[in-house]
Write an enzyme that holds these catalytic residues in place. Structure first.
Site, PDB file in Angstrom:
ATOM      1  N   ASP A   1       0.843  -1.197   0.000  1.00 29.65           N
ATOM      2  CA  ASP A   1       0.000   0.000   0.000  1.00 29.65           C
ATOM      3  C   ASP A   1       0.886   1.258   0.000  1.00 29.65           C
ATOM      4  O   ASP A   1       1.793   1.368   0.834  1.00 29.65           O
ATOM      5  CB  ASP A   1      -0.862  -0.054   1.278  1.00 29.65           C
ATOM      6  CG  ASP A   1      -1.953   0.985   1.317  1.00 29.65           C
ATOM      7  OD1 ASP A   1      -2.398   1.422   0.247  1.00 29.65           O
ATOM      8  OD2 ASP A   1      -2.381   1.340   2.441  1.00 29.65           O
ATOM      9  N   HIS A   2       0.652   2.177  -0.912  1.00 23.69           N
ATOM     10  CA  HIS A   2       1.428   3.425  -1.002  1.00 23.69           C
ATOM     11  C   HIS A   2       2.930   3.184  -1.009  1.00 23.69           C
ATOM     12  O   HIS A   2       3.679   3.779  -0.221  1.00 23.69           O
ATOM     13  CB  HIS A   2       1.069   4.392   0.140  1.00 23.69           C
ATOM     14  CG  HIS A   2      -0.305   4.912   0.030  1.00 23.69           C
ATOM     15  ND1 HIS A   2      -0.678   5.868  -0.894  1.00 23.69           N
ATOM     16  CD2 HIS A   2      -1.433   4.589   0.697  1.00 23.69           C
ATOM     17  CE1 HIS A   2      -1.971   6.107  -0.787  1.00 23.69           C
ATOM     18  NE2 HIS A   2      -2.458   5.342   0.166  1.00 23.69           N
TER      19      HIS A   2
ATOM     20  N   ASP B   1       3.119   4.561  -5.372  1.00 22.94           N
ATOM     21  CA  ASP B   1       2.498   5.875  -5.179  1.00 22.94           C
ATOM     22  C   ASP B   1       3.472   6.963  -5.604  1.00 22.94           C
ATOM     23  O   ASP B   1       4.294   7.427  -4.818  1.00 22.94           O
ATOM     24  CB  ASP B   1       2.087   6.046  -3.709  1.00 22.94           C
ATOM     25  CG  ASP B   1       1.422   7.390  -3.457  1.00 22.94           C
ATOM     26  OD1 ASP B   1       1.371   8.222  -4.393  1.00 22.94           O
ATOM     27  OD2 ASP B   1       0.958   7.615  -2.325  1.00 22.94           O
TER      28      ASP B   1
ATOM     29  N   GLU C   1      -1.006   5.830  -8.748  1.00 21.53           N
ATOM     30  CA  GLU C   1      -1.831   6.896  -8.151  1.00 21.53           C
ATOM     31  C   GLU C   1      -1.610   8.239  -8.844  1.00 21.53           C
ATOM     32  O   GLU C   1      -0.498   8.615  -9.172  1.00 21.53           O
ATOM     33  CB  GLU C   1      -1.524   7.040  -6.654  1.00 21.53           C
ATOM     34  CG  GLU C   1      -2.326   8.190  -6.019  1.00 21.53           C
ATOM     35  CD  GLU C   1      -2.271   8.230  -4.494  1.00 21.53           C
ATOM     36  OE1 GLU C   1      -2.124   7.164  -3.865  1.00 21.53           O
ATOM     37  OE2 GLU C   1      -2.380   9.337  -3.949  1.00 21.53           O
TER      38      GLU C   1
ATOM     39  N   HIS D   1      -9.239   5.195  -1.850  1.00 19.51           N
ATOM     40  CA  HIS D   1      -8.512   5.135  -0.580  1.00 19.51           C
ATOM     41  C   HIS D   1      -9.319   5.875   0.490  1.00 19.51           C
ATOM     42  O   HIS D   1     -10.301   6.548   0.179  1.00 19.51           O
ATOM     43  CB  HIS D   1      -7.142   5.803  -0.748  1.00 19.51           C
ATOM     44  CG  HIS D   1      -6.146   4.925  -1.448  1.00 19.51           C
ATOM     45  ND1 HIS D   1      -5.066   4.372  -0.802  1.00 19.51           N
ATOM     46  CD2 HIS D   1      -6.083   4.495  -2.731  1.00 19.51           C
ATOM     47  CE1 HIS D   1      -4.374   3.637  -1.671  1.00 19.51           C
ATOM     48  NE2 HIS D   1      -4.968   3.705  -2.850  1.00 19.51           N
ATOM     49  N   GLY D   2      -8.866   5.767   1.725  1.00 22.44           N
ATOM     50  CA  GLY D   2      -9.534   6.517   2.800  1.00 22.44           C
ATOM     51  C   GLY D   2     -10.952   6.052   3.048  1.00 22.44           C
ATOM     52  O   GLY D   2     -11.854   6.858   3.281  1.00 22.44           O
TER      53      GLY D   2
ATOM     54  N   ASN E   1     -10.110   0.858   0.081  1.00 24.26           N
ATOM     55  CA  ASN E   1      -9.127   0.637   1.145  1.00 24.26           C
ATOM     56  C   ASN E   1      -9.672   1.061   2.502  1.00 24.26           C
ATOM     57  O   ASN E   1     -10.174   2.186   2.644  1.00 24.26           O
ATOM     58  CB  ASN E   1      -7.878   1.478   0.870  1.00 24.26           C
ATOM     59  CG  ASN E   1      -7.099   1.004  -0.319  1.00 24.26           C
ATOM     60  OD1 ASN E   1      -7.590   0.219  -1.134  1.00 24.26           O
ATOM     61  ND2 ASN E   1      -5.875   1.476  -0.435  1.00 24.26           N
TER      62      ASN E   1
ATOM     63  N   ASN F   1      -8.484   1.104   6.622  1.00 25.79           N
ATOM     64  CA  ASN F   1      -7.428   0.872   7.602  1.00 25.79           C
ATOM     65  C   ASN F   1      -7.862   1.365   8.987  1.00 25.79           C
ATOM     66  O   ASN F   1      -8.064   0.579   9.905  1.00 25.79           O
ATOM     67  CB  ASN F   1      -6.150   1.604   7.141  1.00 25.79           C
ATOM     68  CG  ASN F   1      -4.962   1.342   8.059  1.00 25.79           C
ATOM     69  OD1 ASN F   1      -5.027   0.489   8.935  1.00 25.79           O
ATOM     70  ND2 ASN F   1      -3.895   2.077   7.869  1.00 25.79           N
TER      71      ASN F   1
END
Ligand code: 13P
Length: 288
Positions: A85-86, A106, A136, A208-209, A230, A232
């Site tokens: 991720d990222h 990313d 991204e 995301h987020g 995503n 988290n």
């Protein structure tokens, strides 16, 4: 089942108008809870690992070993992708070498030309190995494990340029933020998402987020081409809340309540319930 690339599961999700959840992992309990829930729900799933979490778990090879072991020992039959991720360029290369089945590069904070150049190199490397690649454009606002984004909206033309490089999924900033959303958040920019999807066609888009986005906005985003979401912070919050309740109730002081297998169990159960709730909203249940 062995680890799989996220390519096929996301193409199916895009065509079927649902999304696959990418849930960040932090340790064995997190990983086990997410895998068990995916199996129970017959849902495909993506285990996401930030570079910070990678370091915390002592390195990418440890994670690959742990996840592969669990797939076998827990008899997991649903498709599971292990995804960076990222990632930085170096992080992506390290995960490719360690045996991840999917990586995100990313490059959103880099000059656009450099984002293109580095993404292209990874398209070639991942293509040879059958590893899926996420790129991204337009940064995701807020902070996640030291990755800080300003939260600008992606330029649809730039999205098309990157999508055409041969990536498998595209993350684009549309007003989404990592972590909790502020009170005055204006919501997702569906106009921007609509323009991006019009130009990128079949490309699975990534939101995301995922924490704290209202369900109706999640469903609208899926209708406009989002196929990977995503999550988290929400798992971290419910884990902490359940663990706090256990300790505040003095349960760690009763009998062998201090045993980590007991102490961490309420948090793991809370993660399972949250992951199931998300899979229901995303529409991925029964899609494995
Ligand atoms: P949240 O922590 O806001 O759920 O975001 C997760 C994420 O986008 C991981 O890349």
């Amino acid at each position: 089942m062995a680890l799989v690339s996220a390519k096929e599961m996301l193409q199916k999700a895009k065509a079927g108008h649902y999304a696959v959840g990418a849930f960040n992992i932090n340790n064995l309990e997190w990983t086990k809870a997410i895998l068990q829930t995916a199996e129970e729900c017959k849902s495909p799933v993506i285990l996401a690992v930030s570079e910070g979490a990678g370091k915390y778990m002592t390195g990418y090879k440890t994670i690959v070993g742990m996840v592969k072991g669990m797939l076998e020992e827990l008899n997991i039959t649903v498709p599971v992708a292990l995804h960076l991720d990222h990632g930085s360029f170096a992080g992506a290369k390290a995960c490719i070498n360690a045996g991840f089945s999917s990586v995100m590069f990313d490059g959103s904070a880099l000059p656009f030309d450099e984002n293109i150049e580095k993404t292209k190199i990874l398209v070639d490397a991942c293509g040879v190995l059958g590893i899926s690649l996420e790129a991204e454009v337009g940064s995701i606002g807020g902070e996640e494990d030291g990755v800080i984004g300003q939260g600008e909206c992606a330029d649809p033309q730039e999205c098309k340029t990157i999508a055409d490089l041969g990536i498998d999924m595209l993350a684009c900033g549309i007003g989404n933020i990592h972590g909790k959303y502020p009170e005055n958040w204006q919501g997702l920019r569906f106009d921007v998402l609509d323009n991006i999807q019009a130009l990128t066609g079949d490309m699975p888009l990534v939101l995301h987020g995922g924490t704290g986005i209202p369900d109706d906005q999640i469903k609208k985003a899926i209708a406009l081409g989002v196929s990977k979401i995503n999550v988290n912070t929400e798992c971290q919050l419910v884990f902490a809340e359940a663990t706090r309740a256990y300790i505040e109730a003095g349960k760690d002081l009763q009998g062998k309540g201090f045993d980590p297998r007991k102490l961490l169990a309420p948090g793991a159960e809370a993660i399972k319930a949250k992951v199931k709730e998300k899979m229901e909203i995303f529409g991925s249940i029964g899609k494995a």
